[in-house]
Design an enzyme around this catalytic site. Structure first.
Site, mmCIF file in Angstrom:
data_model
loop_
_atom_site.group_PDB
_atom_site.id
_atom_site.type_symbol
_atom_site.label_atom_id
_atom_site.label_comp_id
_atom_site.label_asym_id
_atom_site.label_seq_id
_atom_site.Cartn_x
_atom_site.Cartn_y
_atom_site.Cartn_z
ATOM 1 C CG ASP A 144 54.427 53.231 4.707
ATOM 2 O OD1 ASP A 144 53.724 52.427 5.350
ATOM 3 O OD2 ASP A 144 54.005 53.882 3.739
ATOM 4 C CB SER A 190 44.568 64.878 9.497
ATOM 5 O OG SER A 190 44.983 65.879 8.630
ATOM 6 C CE LYS A 240 41.051 66.052 6.847
ATOM 7 N NZ LYS A 240 42.302 66.417 6.146
#
Length: 569
Positions: free
Chosen positions: A323, A312, A337
């Site tokens: 990223d 999460s 998740k």
């Protein structure tokens, strides 16, 4: 307006199907109408029937069940079973929280509770203080580690089959209320009397923030709770002041928490106006969360530790920094998740955590792993074990159709968690069932507490954590005491397992002693002495500048390659 949250991984288990199942499914369709008719004023459950529906008929069904069913039916319990069954068919992370459970579910994320402020254990039917919580009323009153609480408000609680629920019942209470304690203290014959005023007690989520070697700091976060950002900033300030140029950020076992807490943490490592995460659902328009300024620590090297327990909000942080090519991720694939829940309070003080959107990392990845009728979602860890993924990076199943590329050309994948840049296989050295039994039964913890408590004067020669970790050695005599304690707990001595696990058991025992003497941070520091993922992360931190993206993969360059790259530049 309800807070948007990312639910913790260790959520309330879904209810199993029972003999009530046919009845449950018979009334599922009426729940929205029934709840709406009884909880008027809450638009969450407003029902607008189509012309072909007959809401009166549906309401009548549930009323007839209550009035005419062959056996007595507890309506509230039946409704709650049905609600859980209904939500179970939606997704793995939407669930109902009863009014009785709500406070205990919320406490870890709220970051506090109300009580006297002690960490305790029950030992031989006696309530033992492991440590008073820093800044809490017990510490202020003079309660010490090792104190035995034998009486609370005139009620004798020692030797009566004491349970955790009983302890919580007598010690927790509203802020400002008073409680009288009678305490036995080692080395004192008299019973000590304490009158303590209950207060709000913090639950810390940053459990360690420490320098591990010159230039390298380590910080461990257990959840993204209400106060986590403030704790994080205090920890980072301490490391920054101590000269940390690289940060090892440990998110292993962190099941998530509040999205709005994770976002500013990520921001502290990014440049201005960088996308951190965006959320989107059928009924939730796309919402972007971007950095609003250059982060205070945008120039520091960041190493993120993850495993299958990282979920999460942990994955939002790990994914965003990966990223943006702002971190090197070390460990094993995270939980996967990618769903966002809203917590919707209900008038009877229960709540609904309903999935309202998916979240996506800056490259556009959804990292939610598949779920549905044909998938045993809760058995994922065993599936990873059986497939060999925990031992080999080559066994991780990556979907080429979910391939994304970072600004610097690193290839990352969606569809099932965050895949680490540096994979570290699970460490089975020192593992044995005997070690596991003594760990999960609490034997090592209890014996470590007993030993350090009974030798507190002797161990006081260690003035701080560093001196204890460097100077204290667990002896064979201490280990014999542990094995005897195991026998008392019903675990037969296993010589083969002792030969295999003895050194790891010493480290675990030392960690529990460190916790009793110096607190939680000392415990986590001690555990790093036998942690192959941390060892790999430390090597990454030392060589951070020598990593480069080659053919889409993050690669540690050789000394020659580094020199050639510098010459080229």
């Amino acid at each position: 307006m309800s807070e948007r949250i990312n639910d913790i991984m260790n959520e309330e288990p879904k209810r199993g199907r029972s003999a009530f199942q046919p009845l449950i499914y018979a009334i599922l369709v009426v729940l929205g109408v029934y709840i709406g008719s009884n909880f008027s004023g809450n638009s969450t459950f407003t029902h607008r029937p189509a012309a072909s529906e007959n809401p009166n008929k549906l309401v009548n069904i549930i009323n007839k069940i209550d009035e005419m069913y062959v056996d007595s039916v507890e309506k509230k319990a039946l409704i709650e079973k049905a609600i859980n069954a209904m939500l179970e068919d939606l997704d793995p992370h939407s669930y109902y929280i009863s009014s009785e459970e709500l406070a205990s579910v919320q406490e870890p994320l709220q970051g506090n509770f109300e009580g006297i402020g002690v960490e305790f254990m029950i030992q031989k039917d006696t309530l033992v203080v492991v440590s008073p919580i820093q800044g809490g009323p017990s510490e202020t009153a003079g309660i010490r580690a090792g104190d035995r609480i034998v009486e609370v408000d005139g009620e004798h609680i020692a030797g009566i089959g004491l349970t955790n629920s009983k302890v919580m019942e007598v010690l927790k209470g509203e802020k400002g209320t008073k409680v009288d304690l009678k305490i036995q203290r080692r080395g004192t014959d008299d019973i000590l009397d304490f009158n303590i005023t209950r207060d709000r007690i913090p639950i810390y989520s940053v459990v360690a923030s420490t320098m591990v070697e010159p230039g390298v700091g380590y910080i461990k976060l257990t959840r993204f709770a209400k106060n986590s950002y403030e704790e994080f900033m205090m920890g980072m300030a301490k490391l920054d002041e101590a000269g940390a140029e690289s940060i090892i950020f440990d998110l292993r076992g962190n099941g998530g928490g509040y999205l709005h807490v994770a976002i500013p943490m990520v921001e502290e490592f990014l440049e201005d106006d960088k996308l951190i995460v965006y959320t989107e659902g059928v009924n939730s328009p796309r919402s972007e969360y971007r950095s609003q300024r250059r982060g205070r620590y945008a120039d520091k090297d960041v190493v993120i530790l993850i495993n299958s327990g990282s979920a999460s909000a942990s994955e939002i942080m790990a994914g965003a920094l990966q990223d943006h090519d702002r971190s090197i991720t070390v460990g094993r694939r995270s939980f996967g998740k990618g769903l966002v829940q809203d917590e919707i309070p209900l008038p009877d003080e229960s709540a609904l955590r309903l999935t309202v959107a998916r979240y996506y990392t800056p490259t556009g990845r959804s990292i939610q792993r598949p779920y549905g009728e044909e998938i045993d979602y809760d058995n994922d860890y065993n599936d990873r074990y059986d497939s060999g993924e925990l031992y080999s990076e080559e066994k991780i199943e990556l979907n080429d159709s979910l391939k994304f590329t970072t600004p610097k050309g690193r290839i990352v994948y969606g569809g099932g968690g965050i895949t680490p840049d540096v994979f570290v296989p699970i460490d089975t050295i020192g593992a044995s069932w005997y070690f596991s039994d003594l760990s999960y039964a609490g034997t090592i913890r209890r014996y470590g507490f007993d030993y350090s408590d009974s030798h507190r004067d002797e161990l006081s020669s260690y003035s701080d954590v560093e001196s204890f970790l460097k100077g204290f050695k667990v002896t064979n005599v201490m280990m014999e005491g542990l094995f005897k304690a195991g026998e008392e707990d019903g675990y037969e001595r296993d010589e083969r397992a002792i030969a295999e696990s003895g050194e790891v058991m010493k480290i675990r025992l030392k960690a529990h002693m460190a916790k009793n003497l110096f607190g939680d941070e000392a415990y986590y520091r001690a555990l790093l002495e036998d942690d192959n993922v941390y060892d790999a992360a430390l090597e990454v931190a030392r060589n951070y500048k020598d990593y480069a993206i080659v053919d889409g993969e993050l690669t540690l360059l050789s000394a020659t390659e580094v020199e050639e790259a510098m010459t080229t530049n």
